[in-house]
Design a protein around this motif. Structure first.
Motif, short mmCIF file in Angstrom:
data_model
loop_
_atom_site.label_atom_id
_atom_site.label_comp_id
_atom_site.label_asym_id
_atom_site.label_seq_id
_atom_site.Cartn_x
_atom_site.Cartn_y
_atom_site.Cartn_z
N PHE A 1 -18.86 13.95 40.60
CA PHE A 1 -20.25 14.13 41.01
C PHE A 1 -20.41 15.45 41.78
CE2 PHE A 1 -23.56 13.60 44.25
CZ PHE A 1 -24.62 13.10 43.53
N TRP A 2 -19.37 15.82 42.53
CA TRP A 2 -19.42 16.97 43.42
C TRP A 2 -18.88 18.19 42.69
CZ3 TRP A 2 -22.14 15.65 47.53
CH2 TRP A 2 -22.19 14.29 47.85
N ARG A 3 -19.71 19.17 42.49
CA ARG A 3 -19.31 20.24 41.58
C ARG A 3 -19.26 21.62 42.24
NH1 ARG A 3 -21.51 20.35 35.93
NH2 ARG A 3 -19.63 21.63 35.84
N SER A 4 -19.64 21.74 43.49
CA SER A 4 -19.64 23.08 44.08
C SER A 4 -18.22 23.65 44.11
CB SER A 4 -20.19 23.08 45.49
OG SER A 4 -19.95 24.35 46.07
N PRO A 5 -18.06 24.87 43.59
CA PRO A 5 -16.74 25.51 43.60
C PRO A 5 -16.36 26.01 44.98
CG PRO A 5 -18.37 27.00 42.69
CD PRO A 5 -19.10 25.71 42.97
N LEU B 1 -23.29 22.47 60.19
CA LEU B 1 -23.91 21.98 58.95
C LEU B 1 -23.02 22.33 57.75
CD1 LEU B 1 -27.68 22.74 59.61
CD2 LEU B 1 -26.47 20.57 59.84
N ALA B 2 -22.49 23.55 57.73
CA ALA B 2 -21.62 23.96 56.61
C ALA B 2 -20.36 23.10 56.57
CB ALA B 2 -21.26 25.44 56.74
N LYS B 3 -19.81 22.83 57.73
CA LYS B 3 -18.59 22.02 57.80
C LYS B 3 -18.87 20.61 57.28
CE LYS B 3 -14.51 20.66 59.58
NZ LYS B 3 -14.55 19.22 59.40
N LEU B 4 -19.97 20.02 57.71
CA LEU B 4 -20.30 18.66 57.24
C LEU B 4 -20.54 18.67 55.73
CD1 LEU B 4 -22.62 17.34 60.11
CD2 LEU B 4 -20.19 16.87 59.72
N TRP B 5 -21.23 19.70 55.26
CA TRP B 5 -21.49 19.81 53.82
C TRP B 5 -20.16 19.90 53.06
CZ3 TRP B 5 -20.03 23.73 50.53
CH2 TRP B 5 -20.55 23.64 49.22
N VAL C 1 -18.59 16.41 52.71
CA VAL C 1 -19.45 15.25 52.43
C VAL C 1 -18.91 14.36 51.29
CG1 VAL C 1 -21.22 16.17 50.86
CG2 VAL C 1 -21.86 14.55 52.64
N PRO C 2 -18.22 14.90 50.28
CA PRO C 2 -17.70 13.99 49.25
C PRO C 2 -16.78 12.91 49.81
CG PRO C 2 -17.48 16.27 48.52
CD PRO C 2 -17.92 16.30 49.96
#
Ligand SMILES: Nc1nc2c(c(=O)[nH]1)N[C@H]1C(S)=C(S)[C@@H](COP(=O)(O)O)O[C@H]1N2
Ligand SMILES: [Mo]
Length: 410
Positions: free
Chosen positions: A13-17, A100-104, A107-108
């Protein structure tokens, strides 16, 4: 079902490289340093309120063992609270994009199944809930307090104080478990990425480094639009994000930041009229009542001191003139060493109408009951006829519109 790529429980589901151990590790190490500073400056700020001196300074019930570290707040250097609280608030704001970036980036992991593989894993996940919840809680309460001016009247302190301890407990556990891996990941650059990396990443639109620069740029932008409120003077105008559109201080000698106006505090011209206003001193010598004219006949002293609010804003040094607190203590019967004092404002309601000061603050020669600022009478909004000014103290202890000083046993 676990591998249905339409569900966040699937790693597909999580696709960010961008996600990967290195990316998370860099952000995590920045937060490790930053949050340590926030915690220490936060505890320092709490100690600056002298909460173990008198209940009027402390609205935190049953702080109990959490107050173990409290120390007598010093009366110098005069910029002490200005610096520590400026750092606390500015750093808190600047770390928002990093948090926020760290949590993002992790998040998976929130969605991984099974929820617990072992008792140790279960404990770790519970501690992560406290960690993430605690971080969000601390940042949100802190930001609301500085943006909305005391939105939690009387209750911000307990919330932010207890929240800090819950959060830091989870933070210490997390840092102990993860910091070694993070340091290794940053050193080794790209190895060991498997854990957080997307198995089938989408094509990149920005490199990991580029993404970090974006986060850093966001922090920098917040920094330059916030820090001016703690520098004061003309730089205050660069603090676009700082609140307090409220009262316009105008120009001239009294033209510096106003926290609460006389009108807001319910102080009328009749209250402060020379015929009506008396300063009431109480001590072993009994009760002494002084008019402003009588105060002006006492030895006058000057000190250059800032006002530094818990909200992070502060003024450059202002030139105050008035009567030394220790001279007033002597009038009240304390000839030797001055004692603690309870200061009460004419203001009838509100948490900041009273404050207790420590003996070391009363005896400091720079501590004044100020009658003048920058060569002019105090304006009504800055506390006419008389206000307290004490070096290194938080703004909330610089009581305006003073009516009564009670020296001794608090
Ligand atoms: N009586 C009274 N004194 C007060 C306050 C108040 O609300 N009432 N606010 C305090 C706070 S929180 C600060 S930061 C300073 C601000 O002083 P200034 O408005 O002169 O800048 O005043 C302090 N003295
Ligand atoms: Mo304040």
């Amino acid at each position: 079902m676990r591998d249905d790529p339409r569900l966040p429980t699937s790693s597909h589901f999580w696709r960010s490289p961008l996600r990967g151990t290195w990316f998370t590790a860099v952000l995590g190490l920045v937060l490790l340093g930053g949050i340590s500073v926030l915690f220490v400056t936060g505890l320092v700020s709490y100690a600056a309120y002298n909460p173990d001196l008198s209940p009027v300074n402390d609205t935190t019930p049953d702080k109990g063992v959490l107050g173990f570290y409290l120390f007598d707040w010093p009366a110098g250097p005069s910029w002490l609270y200005r610096l520590s609280q400026g750092v606390h608030v500015t750093l808190g704001v600047v770390l928002v994009p990093v948090l926020l970036a760290k949590l993002w980036s992790v998040v998976p992991k929130l969605f991984t199944l099974p929820p617990a593989r072992s008792v140790a894993h279960a404990l770790e996940r519970v501690s992560l809930l406290l960690l993430v919840g605690g971080a969000l809680f601390q940042f949100v309460t802190g930001l609301l307090n500085i943006q909305l001016e005391y939105v939690f009247p009387g209750s911000f302190y307990p919330l932010h104080f207890y929240g800090a301890w819950v959060f830091i407990a989870a933070f210490v556990v997390h840092a102990a478990l993860r910091a070694p891996t993070a340091v290794r990941a940053v050193r080794a650059r790209r190895r060991d990425e498997a854990e957080l990396e997307a198995p089938r990443p989408a094509p990149p639109t920005v490199s990991r480094r580029g993404a970090l620069w974006l986060v850093g740029g966001g922090s920098l932008l917040l920094f330059v639009t916030t820090v001016g409120q703690s520098l004061g003077g003309p730089l205050r105008r660069t603090a676009l994000l700082a609140p307090h559109g409220g009262a316009d201080p105008g120009g001239g000698p009294n033209g510096f930041q106003i926290n609460k106006t006389a009108r807001y505090a319910g102080i009328t011209a009749a209250d402060t009229h020379p015929d009506a206003w008396r300063l009431v001193l109480t001590g072993p010598a009994g009760t002494v009542r002084l008019s402003r004219a009588e105060l002006l006949r006492m030895p006058q002293h000057s000190s250059s001191l800032p006002i530094a609010c818990v909200e992070g804003w502060s003024t450059a040094d202002q030139w105050w003139r008035g009567v030394r607190l220790r001279d007033l203590a002597a009038l009240a019967g304390y000839e030797g060493g001055p004692p603690d004092v309870l200061v009460e404002s004419l203001q009838r309601h509100g948490a900041f109408r009273r404050a207790a000061l420590r003996a070391n603050q009363v005896s400091d020669p720079r501590s004044l009951l100020a009658l003048y600022v920058n060569g002019e009478e105090l304006s009504p909004d800055h506390g006419y006829p008389a206000r307290i000014i004490v070096p290194a103290a938080p703004g909330v202890h610089n009581t305006k519109w003073v009516g009564r000083l009670t020296f001794g046993d608090l």
